[in-house]
Design an enzyme around this catalytic site. Structure first.
Site, PDB file in Angstrom:
ATOM      1  N   GLY A  44      11.139  66.626  22.997  1.00  9.57           N
ATOM      2  CA  GLY A  44       9.865  67.201  22.545  1.00  9.57           C
ATOM      3  C   GLY A  44       9.966  68.285  21.491  1.00  9.57           C
ATOM      4  O   GLY A  44       9.061  68.457  20.684  1.00  9.57           O
ATOM      5  N   ASP A 104       5.166  74.749  30.762  1.00  9.49           N
ATOM      6  CA  ASP A 104       4.035  74.347  31.599  1.00  9.49           C
ATOM      7  C   ASP A 104       4.153  75.033  32.962  1.00  9.49           C
ATOM      8  O   ASP A 104       3.656  76.137  33.150  1.00  9.49           O
ATOM      9  CB  ASP A 104       4.032  72.822  31.696  1.00  9.49           C
ATOM     10  CG  ASP A 104       2.780  72.267  32.353  1.00  9.49           C
ATOM     11  OD1 ASP A 104       1.768  72.974  32.435  1.00  9.49           O
ATOM     12  OD2 ASP A 104       2.813  71.098  32.805  1.00  9.49           O
ATOM     13  N   LYS A 132       1.419  76.881  28.097  1.00 11.76           N
ATOM     14  CA  LYS A 132       0.271  76.460  28.906  1.00 11.76           C
ATOM     15  C   LYS A 132       0.312  77.223  30.225  1.00 11.76           C
ATOM     16  O   LYS A 132       1.200  77.019  31.024  1.00 11.76           O
ATOM     17  CB  LYS A 132       0.322  74.948  29.187  1.00 11.76           C
ATOM     18  CG  LYS A 132       0.298  74.128  27.928  1.00 11.76           C
ATOM     19  CD  LYS A 132      -0.048  72.651  28.096  1.00 11.76           C
ATOM     20  CE  LYS A 132       0.112  72.014  29.429  1.00 11.76           C
ATOM     21  NZ  LYS A 132      -0.218  70.567  29.375  1.00 11.76           N
ATOM     22  N   ASP A 160       4.800  64.166  23.676  1.00 11.04           N
ATOM     23  CA  ASP A 160       4.487  62.770  23.969  1.00 11.04           C
ATOM     24  C   ASP A 160       3.538  62.604  25.141  1.00 11.04           C
ATOM     25  O   ASP A 160       3.396  63.476  25.989  1.00 11.04           O
ATOM     26  CB  ASP A 160       5.772  62.012  24.319  1.00 11.04           C
ATOM     27  CG  ASP A 160       6.286  62.378  25.712  1.00 11.04           C
ATOM     28  OD1 ASP A 160       6.531  63.578  25.956  1.00 11.04           O
ATOM     29  OD2 ASP A 160       6.412  61.477  26.566  1.00 11.04           O
ATOM     30  N   ARG A 166       4.634  61.157  19.602  1.00 11.40           N
ATOM     31  CA  ARG A 166       5.471  62.284  19.164  1.00 11.40           C
ATOM     32  C   ARG A 166       5.402  62.484  17.656  1.00 11.40           C
ATOM     33  O   ARG A 166       5.533  63.590  17.146  1.00 11.40           O
ATOM     34  CB  ARG A 166       6.935  62.045  19.548  1.00 11.40           C
ATOM     35  CG  ARG A 166       7.227  62.115  21.035  1.00 11.40           C
ATOM     36  CD  ARG A 166       8.742  62.139  21.251  1.00 11.40           C
ATOM     37  NE  ARG A 166       9.139  61.847  22.620  1.00 11.40           N
ATOM     38  CZ  ARG A 166       9.209  62.741  23.605  1.00 11.40           C
ATOM     39  NH1 ARG A 166       8.868  63.991  23.387  1.00 11.40           N
ATOM     40  NH2 ARG A 166       9.598  62.387  24.810  1.00 11.40           N
TER      41      ARG A 166
HETATM   42  P1  IMP Z   1       7.793  72.720  32.902  1.00 18.26           P
HETATM   43  O1  IMP Z   1       7.477  74.032  32.208  1.00 18.26           O
HETATM   44  O2  IMP Z   1       9.127  72.714  33.559  1.00 18.26           O
HETATM   45  O3  IMP Z   1       6.683  72.298  33.818  1.00 18.26           O
HETATM   46  O4  IMP Z   1       7.948  71.546  31.887  1.00 18.26           O
HETATM   47  C1  IMP Z   1       7.523  71.560  30.629  1.00 18.26           C
HETATM   48  C2  IMP Z   1       7.779  70.162  30.084  1.00 18.26           C
HETATM   49  O5  IMP Z   1       6.736  69.284  30.491  1.00 18.26           O
HETATM   50  C3  IMP Z   1       7.754  70.201  28.596  1.00 18.26           C
HETATM   51  O6  IMP Z   1       9.056  70.312  28.078  1.00 18.26           O
HETATM   52  C4  IMP Z   1       7.123  68.884  28.246  1.00 18.26           C
HETATM   53  O7  IMP Z   1       8.104  67.892  28.095  1.00 18.26           O
HETATM   54  C5  IMP Z   1       6.275  68.514  29.416  1.00 18.26           C
HETATM   55  N1  IMP Z   1       4.845  68.822  29.178  1.00 18.26           N
HETATM   56  C6  IMP Z   1       4.090  69.747  29.808  1.00 18.26           C
HETATM   57  N2  IMP Z   1       2.842  69.763  29.341  1.00 18.26           N
HETATM   58  C7  IMP Z   1       2.794  68.844  28.355  1.00 18.26           C
HETATM   59  C8  IMP Z   1       1.752  68.394  27.455  1.00 18.26           C
HETATM   60  O8  IMP Z   1       0.601  68.868  27.450  1.00 18.26           O
HETATM   61  N3  IMP Z   1       2.106  67.423  26.586  1.00 18.26           N
HETATM   62  C9  IMP Z   1       3.349  66.878  26.530  1.00 18.26           C
HETATM   63  N4  IMP Z   1       4.346  67.268  27.336  1.00 18.26           N
HETATM   64  C10 IMP Z   1       4.071  68.239  28.246  1.00 18.26           C
HETATM   65 MG    MG Z   2      10.278  68.692  27.321  1.00 20.70          MG
END
Ligand code: IMP
Ligand code: MG
Length: 179
Positions: A44, A104, A132, A160, A166
């Site tokens: 990403g 996220d 986010k 994605d 992407r």
């Molecule tokens: P986390 O912070 O461990 O929950 O993971 C974050 C990952 O989730 C990111 O690296 C993205 O690959 C994926 N992700 C979270 N939100 C989104 C989104 O809105 N669009 C695309 N990928 C997302």
């Molecule tokens: Mg990622």
């Protein structure tokens, strides 16, 4: 896979590039003349990674990439990090700058921070294109944030949905079909 009804523009190419210029200026100031290892988190972050690192002209920069997946319960302080493919460079003694697409839940970044902290770097910082906050379960510090988003699932500029979109040059919110 849910049906995508519409893609709504959230951040334009001009907005993205202007913000990356600003971040690069801050990072150039912070690490001026220093040894930095920029680590892009595949897949990403690749578009953000190349745009950002190609502007880090005042830094002695090495680049490397890593692909990870993370898992863990919401109550753990950090999750388990599954390294799908690892960096080749040695982070020992370097200023590590982790470059991620989206923070996220915070699980991935908290696990990555813990992983690198144990490898003897001079410092570890994080740059993320998007922060986010809505689903955050792991408190993490993001040192350089492109944009904050309250809600929504976004694609484009490296991000994605089921591996598609992407390559879109701007960031869009995915509106899913109701059923
Ligand atoms: P986390 O912070 O461990 O929950 O993971 C974050 C990952 O989730 C990111 O690296 C993205 O690959 C994926 N992700 C979270 N939100 C989104 C989104 O809105 N669009 C695309 N990928 C997302
Ligand atoms: Mg990622």
């Amino acid at each position: 896979m849910e049906t995508v009804q519409e893609l709504r523009l959230v951040f334009s190419r001009a907005q993205i590039e202007q913000r990356i210029d600003e971040l690069a200026k801050l990072i150039n100031q912070e690490y001026k003349g220093q040894e930095v290892l920029a680590i892009g988190i595949l897949r990403g972050a690749v578009y953000f990674f190349t745009a950002l690192t190609s502007r880090l002209t005042d830094v002695k920069l090495r680049i490397d990439f890593m692909q990870v997946s993370s898992y863990g319960s919401g109550t753990e302080s950090s999750g388990h990090l599954n390294i799908v493919s690892n960096i080749k460079e040695d982070p020992k003694g370097a200023h590590v700058l982790i470059i991620e697409d989206v923070v996220d839940s915070g699980l991935t970044i908290s696990a990555l921070r813990e992983h690198f902290a144990a490898l003897g770097p001079a410092s570890v910082k994080v740059a993320a294109l998007l922060d986010k906050k809505e689903r955050r379960t792991h408190e993490v510090t993001v040192d350089y944030t492109g944009f904050e988003l309250d809600k929504g699932f976004v694609v484009g500029y490296g991000l994605d949905y089921a591996q598609y979109y992407r390559n879109l040059p701007e960031i869009f919110e995915v509106i899913f079909a109701q059923h």
